[in-house]
Design a protein around this motif. Structure first.
Motif, PDB file in Angstrom:
ATOM      1  N   ARG A 334       0.843  -1.202   0.000  1.00  0.00           N
ATOM      2  CA  ARG A 334       0.000   0.000   0.000  1.00  0.00           C
ATOM      3  C   ARG A 334       0.878   1.252   0.000  1.00  0.00           C
ATOM      4  N   GLN A 335       1.910   1.249   0.807  1.00  0.00           N
ATOM      5  CA  GLN A 335       2.812   2.387   0.838  1.00  0.00           C
ATOM      6  C   GLN A 335       3.519   2.576  -0.500  1.00  0.00           C
ATOM      7  N   GLU A 336       3.897   1.466  -1.128  1.00  0.00           N
ATOM      8  CA  GLU A 336       4.524   1.552  -2.450  1.00  0.00           C
ATOM      9  C   GLU A 336       3.552   2.142  -3.470  1.00  0.00           C
ATOM     10  N   MET A 337       2.290   1.762  -3.375  1.00  0.00           N
ATOM     11  CA  MET A 337       1.283   2.334  -4.272  1.00  0.00           C
ATOM     12  C   MET A 337       1.152   3.838  -4.051  1.00  0.00           C
ATOM     13  N   GLY A 338       1.209   4.257  -2.789  1.00  0.00           N
ATOM     14  CA  GLY A 338       1.126   5.679  -2.487  1.00  0.00           C
ATOM     15  C   GLY A 338       2.287   6.456  -3.079  1.00  0.00           C
ATOM     16  N   VAL A 339       3.487   5.881  -2.989  1.00  0.00           N
ATOM     17  CA  VAL A 339       4.664   6.522  -3.591  1.00  0.00           C
ATOM     18  C   VAL A 339       4.496   6.594  -5.111  1.00  0.00           C
ATOM     19  N   ALA A 340       4.012   5.499  -5.706  1.00  0.00           N
ATOM     20  CA  ALA A 340       3.797   5.483  -7.152  1.00  0.00           C
ATOM     21  C   ALA A 340       2.748   6.510  -7.575  1.00  0.00           C
TER      22      ALA A 340
END
Length: 372
Positions: A334-340
């Motif tokens: 989820r955090q990676e999606m937010g960064v993306a």
């Protein structure tokens, strides 16, 4: 509209702006180029403060019926190369420009009005609400679509709705909206609570009932919290009342405060039945939030499914719930999606890109080879 005018000016274009907002609602840097016709806007606002709640479109339609002729009386067609008018406002002025050999563009923020009518009438029946009244606005919008030289829409979802209704594909240009990255950026989150965020009018059109059906079991098990930011719509009053135990109402917030609210969320969910390209999607993404959005929000122009968030079918609470549960169970992803998501909107060039794309449509409509 204000962001478009500002960036066209920055690109060296001369701009005149006409609006139904009162002068106090026009950004200070744009007031010198703006003419206002605020009376019906102010009356509509005042009526909304009085009981009973407004449940029809009469006031909004009166505003359009007044603004369109006023615009045609006010602008000087000899001083204008092209008119870009929001759908519902430009018919009289556009015809005036055509008589002077000048083109006009219709800007439509939502789907083709017949598509919009069908979707919303079906959705209101689904929830037992009175259908919205389109009786006075359809003829005006259809005439604008037919007579204007070009139509600007914010997403390919919207463009497909026009093509399906018989509008030539080459008449409709997709110019996605921007986001102001000077206003929308990540801010510190005050706690570790998993929080679902919904931003916008709490209406049947925005899929608020499906959101409630999706999150009720999760809220009941203490897996998440639901915040609503925005105004409740009269058509969803009963749905909101029945589900008042599962959400925290944060009310309408000024644009300058929204970044803080986005940053307190874990994800944004927008299950709308019909949108053009919801402003809240790039705003949330700019604040580092992954999004779960329906196919009918224009999300395909902003995110890749599974990269910056998820795209789900309309009217599918079970799928929404499944995607939220995945977000809960996979905090690192989820955090990676937010960064993306943040990286994706950083590459959009914001409202400048929208202004440049719009200017390309203007130049094409103004070319000597354009049919009028």
């Amino acid at each position: 509209m204000f962001d478009l005018a500002r960036h066209l000016l920055a690109l060296g274009e001369e701009v005149q702006m006409f609006t139904g907002y009162p002068a106090t609602r026009v950004d200070a840097d744009l007031r010198a180029i703006t003419r206002t016709r605020p009376w019906w806007t102010l009356l509509t606002y005042a009526r909304g403060l009085l009981p009973p709640p407004v449940t029809d479109t009469w006031w909004a339609q009166q505003n359009l019926d007044d603004f369109g002729p006023w615009l045609a009386r006010t602008l000087d067609p000899c001083s204008i190369d092209i008119l870009d008018a929001l759908a519902g406002t430009g018919l009289e002025a556009g015809r005036l420009l055509h008589r002077h050999g000048r083109p006009w563009v219709c800007g439509r923020a939502s789907t083709h009005i017949l598509t919009q009518k069908a979707l919303l009438e079906e959705e209101h029946r689904r929830w037992g609400a009175a259908p919205p009244d389109f009786s006075r606005g359809i003829a005006r919008c259809l005439a604008e679509y037919d007579e204007c030289d070009a139509i600007i829409v914010p997403s390919h979802f919207v463009k497909r709705s026009f093509i399906a209704q018989g509008v030539p594909a080459d008449k409709v240009s997709v110019c996605p909206y921007g986001v102001d990255l000077s206003i929308f950026s990540p801010q510190p989150k005050r706690d570790e609570r998993f929080r679902v965020l919904f931003v916008g009018t709490h209406s049947l059109r925005k899929g608020i009932g499906d959101l409630f059906d999706a999150v009720r079991p999760l809220v009941g098990r203490g897996q998440c919290e639901l915040w609503l930011v925005g105004n409740p719509a009269p058509d969803a009053r009963r749905v909101l009342h029945r589900n008042a135990d599962i959400f925290i109402e944060k009310g309408p917030q000024p644009r300058t405060s929204l970044a803080w609210y986005y940053s307190q969320g874990s994800i944004l969910v927008l299950p709308s039945l019909e949108e053009g390209l919801a402003f809240v999607l790039p705003q949330a993404m700019a604040c580092g939030l992954p999004v779960i959005a329906s196919t009918n929000t224009g999300a395909e122009d902003l995110i890749e499914d599974g990269v910056e968030g998820f795209i789900v079918p309309i009217r599918d609470p079970a799928m929404i719930r499944s995607r939220i549960e995945w977000m809960i169970d996979n905090p690192r992803r989820r955090q990676e999606m937010g960064v993306a998501a943040r990286q994706r909107v950083n590459g959009f060039r914001g409202w400048e890109a929208f202004a440049r794309a719009s200017r390309e449509v203007y130049l094409k409509a103004m070319s000597p080879t354009a049919a009028r």
